[in-house]
Design a protein around this motif. Structure first.
Motif, PDB file in Angstrom:
ATOM      1  N   PRO B   2      26.466  18.934  49.289  1.00 57.48           N
ATOM      2  CA  PRO B   2      26.608  17.559  49.761  1.00 57.48           C
ATOM      3  C   PRO B   2      26.901  16.573  48.642  1.00 57.48           C
ATOM      4  CG  PRO B   2      24.303  18.150  49.617  1.00 57.48           C
ATOM      5  CD  PRO B   2      25.073  19.356  49.186  1.00 57.48           C
ATOM      6  N   VAL B   3      27.164  17.071  47.443  1.00 62.07           N
ATOM      7  CA  VAL B   3      27.368  16.170  46.301  1.00 62.07           C
ATOM      8  C   VAL B   3      28.628  16.605  45.546  1.00 62.07           C
ATOM      9  CG1 VAL B   3      25.827  17.583  44.866  1.00 62.07           C
ATOM     10  CG2 VAL B   3      26.267  15.227  44.207  1.00 62.07           C
ATOM     11  N   ASN B   4      29.379  15.615  45.033  1.00 63.30           N
ATOM     12  CA  ASN B   4      30.600  15.984  44.303  1.00 63.30           C
ATOM     13  C   ASN B   4      30.283  16.328  42.844  1.00 63.30           C
ATOM     14  OD1 ASN B   4      30.992  13.606  42.489  1.00 63.30           O
ATOM     15  ND2 ASN B   4      30.999  12.526  44.455  1.00 63.30           N
ATOM     16  N   PRO B  64      24.018  21.682  27.137  1.00 64.37           N
ATOM     17  CA  PRO B  64      23.680  22.316  28.417  1.00 64.37           C
ATOM     18  C   PRO B  64      23.404  21.271  29.502  1.00 64.37           C
ATOM     19  CG  PRO B  64      21.875  22.555  26.845  1.00 64.37           C
ATOM     20  CD  PRO B  64      22.993  21.915  26.101  1.00 64.37           C
ATOM     21  N   TRP B  65      23.736  21.649  30.715  1.00 65.22           N
ATOM     22  CA  TRP B  65      23.485  20.753  31.852  1.00 65.22           C
ATOM     23  C   TRP B  65      21.987  20.684  32.123  1.00 65.22           C
ATOM     24  CZ3 TRP B  65      21.102  21.281  36.602  1.00 65.22           C
ATOM     25  CH2 TRP B  65      21.353  20.258  37.540  1.00 65.22           C
ATOM     26  N   THR B  66      21.508  19.503  32.460  1.00 65.06           N
ATOM     27  CA  THR B  66      20.141  19.375  32.990  1.00 65.06           C
ATOM     28  C   THR B  66      20.220  18.460  34.203  1.00 65.06           C
ATOM     29  OG1 THR B  66      19.528  17.328  31.864  1.00 65.06           O
ATOM     30  CG2 THR B  66      19.192  19.407  30.631  1.00 65.06           C
ATOM     31  N   ALA B  67      19.153  18.438  34.982  1.00 59.75           N
ATOM     32  CA  ALA B  67      19.130  17.594  36.173  1.00 59.75           C
ATOM     33  C   ALA B  67      19.265  16.116  35.801  1.00 59.75           C
ATOM     34  CB  ALA B  67      17.848  17.832  36.961  1.00 59.75           C
ATOM     35  N   GLY B  68      18.960  15.789  34.534  1.00 59.66           N
ATOM     36  CA  GLY B  68      19.103  14.413  34.068  1.00 59.66           C
ATOM     37  C   GLY B  68      20.535  13.905  34.126  1.00 59.66           C
ATOM     38  N   ARG B  69      21.489  14.814  34.243  1.00 56.04           N
ATOM     39  CA  ARG B  69      22.896  14.413  34.293  1.00 56.04           C
ATOM     40  C   ARG B  69      23.364  13.997  35.695  1.00 56.04           C
ATOM     41  NH1 ARG B  69      26.195  15.300  30.048  1.00 56.04           N
ATOM     42  NH2 ARG B  69      25.142  16.161  28.230  1.00 56.04           N
ATOM     43  N   ILE B  70      22.525  14.217  36.687  1.00 57.54           N
ATOM     44  CA  ILE B  70      22.908  13.829  38.062  1.00 57.54           C
ATOM     45  C   ILE B  70      22.855  12.302  38.174  1.00 57.54           C
ATOM     46  CG2 ILE B  70      22.416  14.148  40.522  1.00 57.54           C
ATOM     47  CD1 ILE B  70      20.838  16.655  39.833  1.00 57.54           C
ATOM     48  N   THR B  71      23.897  11.718  38.726  1.00 61.46           N
ATOM     49  CA  THR B  71      23.926  10.252  38.887  1.00 61.46           C
ATOM     50  C   THR B  71      22.990   9.837  40.020  1.00 61.46           C
ATOM     51  OG1 THR B  71      25.666  10.288  40.556  1.00 61.46           O
ATOM     52  CG2 THR B  71      26.379  10.209  38.245  1.00 61.46           C
ATOM     53  N   GLN B  72      22.736   8.525  40.128  1.00 60.59           N
ATOM     54  CA  GLN B  72      21.873   8.038  41.209  1.00 60.59           C
ATOM     55  C   GLN B  72      22.483   8.392  42.569  1.00 60.59           C
ATOM     56  OE1 GLN B  72      18.760   6.896  40.681  1.00 60.59           O
ATOM     57  NE2 GLN B  72      18.598   7.147  42.900  1.00 60.59           N
ATOM     58  N   ALA B  73      23.800   8.232  42.688  1.00 56.57           N
ATOM     59  CA  ALA B  73      24.463   8.558  43.956  1.00 56.57           C
ATOM     60  C   ALA B  73      24.264  10.039  44.289  1.00 56.57           C
ATOM     61  CB  ALA B  73      25.954   8.233  43.882  1.00 56.57           C
ATOM     62  N   GLY B  74      24.328  10.874  43.254  1.00 61.91           N
ATOM     63  CA  GLY B  74      24.118  12.309  43.431  1.00 61.91           C
ATOM     64  C   GLY B  74      22.701  12.621  43.875  1.00 61.91           C
ATOM     65  N   ARG B  75      21.733  11.929  43.250  1.00 65.83           N
ATOM     66  CA  ARG B  75      20.333  12.126  43.640  1.00 65.83           C
ATOM     67  C   ARG B  75      20.106  11.753  45.095  1.00 65.83           C
ATOM     68  NH1 ARG B  75      17.119  12.964  39.324  1.00 65.83           N
ATOM     69  NH2 ARG B  75      18.496  12.876  37.548  1.00 65.83           N
ATOM     70  N   ASP B  76      20.682  10.608  45.456  1.00 62.59           N
ATOM     71  CA  ASP B  76      20.508  10.131  46.836  1.00 62.59           C
ATOM     72  C   ASP B  76      21.086  11.154  47.823  1.00 62.59           C
ATOM     73  OD1 ASP B  76      19.374   7.938  45.743  1.00 62.59           O
ATOM     74  OD2 ASP B  76      21.090   6.586  46.056  1.00 62.59           O
ATOM     75  N   ALA B  77      22.273  11.680  47.497  1.00 61.37           N
ATOM     76  CA  ALA B  77      22.922  12.638  48.404  1.00 61.37           C
ATOM     77  C   ALA B  77      22.092  13.911  48.540  1.00 61.37           C
ATOM     78  CB  ALA B  77      24.322  12.979  47.899  1.00 61.37           C
ATOM     79  N   LEU B  78      21.577  14.405  47.405  1.00 56.32           N
ATOM     80  CA  LEU B  78      20.792  15.646  47.442  1.00 56.32           C
ATOM     81  C   LEU B  78      19.473  15.431  48.187  1.00 56.32           C
ATOM     82  CD1 LEU B  78      21.439  16.952  43.821  1.00 56.32           C
ATOM     83  CD2 LEU B  78      22.189  18.036  45.933  1.00 56.32           C
TER      84      LEU B  78
END
Lengths: 314, 85
Positions: B2-4, B64-78
């Motif tokens: 559900p997230v780009n 390395p990727w961490t969950a900290g890289r998810i944007t606010q819009a991404g968090r909301d979608a997830l």
């Protein structure tokens, strides 16, 4: 427990049923039957896919296959878990039933022998699952199942993507790879069409529809499946025996072969010149296909081995 | 999903020169089961843009990727899908 008349009113009103207390015994029976078909289908897809995933062409592809199998087992667990809440024993359902009494589509009994056949299964069988479960997710009158399917629908979409991405890649590769893909499609397409069961004109009454356990008829579901699979196959250059036609101003998908017709499961070959009756199909389904016993044994044998060892030690 | 990919924070860089697009991207895990078709989707989507003739994807693991890289819009979608972030 509600009276039949009260219950019919509840169903008609569109309200959700939330617990066995709110059901009639007839509804409970039909709900259990529908859940068993769903749980068995998800469960058996795991050994069916595993036996083919072992032939993955790369570690990455193998991991995708394994991730899909893990999803399917979780989906099976959702259905069996709900059955347990409805009074069935999960352990008995999975580990103590006769292989022939499992209620999954016949297609899974025909061995998937290559990565190519596995990805066509992801493209065709998971699409069939997507249509059937999507309809239940949309329309089902039993609340716990309807909500449980939220996660399932997202994951089925992932399986479908794996199937479609690989089918396209194999088709684009051409040559022997594409020939192998076409051979897989040739036997797997009609098995998927059969998946949706008796045509509406042979099935006079559906209790599942009456109880709103599902919303679409067998033929409507079959049309939905055809409307996604046929254009996709045409787009990637794979031939399928069906085409779009217009009837009474509506688009319909018509098959280019007699439905149903004769299938040789050992040779994985359809005889389009040999129409058969639905009684013949039902007899073939009941007898189950080549891989039924082997697949059920894959999860039952180890369970009983473990049980026996465990008992001796204690 | 559900997230780009941009909101998921896996696109590290993108440049275009004379119709050739270079993309640096990572995955949320080395064993990502969706990696194959994410690469295919990115390539296909970029080739649909006018003037794009070639797409070169570079998979990187540093940083390395961490969950900290998810944007606010991404968090909301997830979160809307019931996924913990």
């Amino acid at each position: 427990m509600p009276s039949s008349a009260e219950f019919a009113e509840t169903i008609k009103s569109g309200e959700l049923i939330e617990s066995p207390r709110e059901m009639t015994p007839e509804y409970l029976k039909e709900l259990k039957h529908t859940l068993i078909v769903s749980g068995d289908t998800e469960l058996i897809s795991a050994p069916a896919y595993y036996l083919a995933a072992k032939r993955a062409p790369s570690i990455n592809a193998f991991m995708t296959g394994i991730a899909i199998i893990q999803d399917e087992l979780a989906h099976a667990h959702i259905a069996y878990h709900i059955l347990e809440e409805l009074g069935e024993e999960q352990e008995k359902l999975i580990f103590s039933r006769d292989p022939k009494s499992f209620r999954y589509p016949y297609a899974f009994d025909v061995p998937l022998d290559s990565w190519t056949e596995l990805v066509v299964a992801n493209g065709f069988y998971d699409q069939a699952g997507f249509c059937l479960l999507g309809d239940i997710h949309d329309k089902c009158s039993y609340g716990p199942w309807k909500r449980g399917l939220n996660k399932v629908m997202l994951e089925e979409n992932f399986h479908l993507r794996n199937g479609r991405t690989w089918m396209k890649r194999i088709s684009a590769a051409g040559g022997a790879a594409k020939d192998e893909l076409q051979r897989a499609v040739d036997w797997m397409f009609p098995l998927s069409v059969e998946w949706f069961g008796l045509p509406d004109d042979k099935k006079m009454h559906s209790t599942q529809l009456e109880y709103r356990l599902k919303g679409l008829t067998n033929d409507q579901l079959r049309q939905w499946w055809l409307s996604t699979v046929v254009p996709y196959c045409e787009q990637i250059g794979v031939a399928v025996p069906a085409h779009k036609a217009t009837r009474d101003g509506n688009d319909v998908w018509e098959l280019d072969y007699p439905f149903p017709c004769e299938f040789d499961a050992e040779a994985k070959r359809w005889d389009f010149k040999q129409p058969i009756t639905w009684d013949d199909v039902l007899a073939r389904w009941r007898a189950r296909g080549p891989r039924n016993a082997e697949m059920v044994a894959m999860f039952q044998e180890e369970f009983h081995n473990f049980r026996n060892t465990h008992r001796k030690e204690s | 999903m559900p997230v780009n990919l941009v909101d998921l924070g896996v696109i590290y860089g993108i440049t275009e020169r004379n119709g050739v697009v270079d993309v640096d991207l990572t995955f949320t895990a080395m064993g990502c089961p969706a990696s194959d078709f994410i690469l295919e989707d990115v390539r296909e989507r970029l080739l649909r843009e006018d003037g794009v003739n070639e797409v070169r994807i570079n998979v990187v693991w540093d940083p390395p990727w961490t969950a900290g890289r998810i944007t606010q819009a991404g968090r909301d979608a997830l979160e809307a899908w019931g996924l913990a972030v």
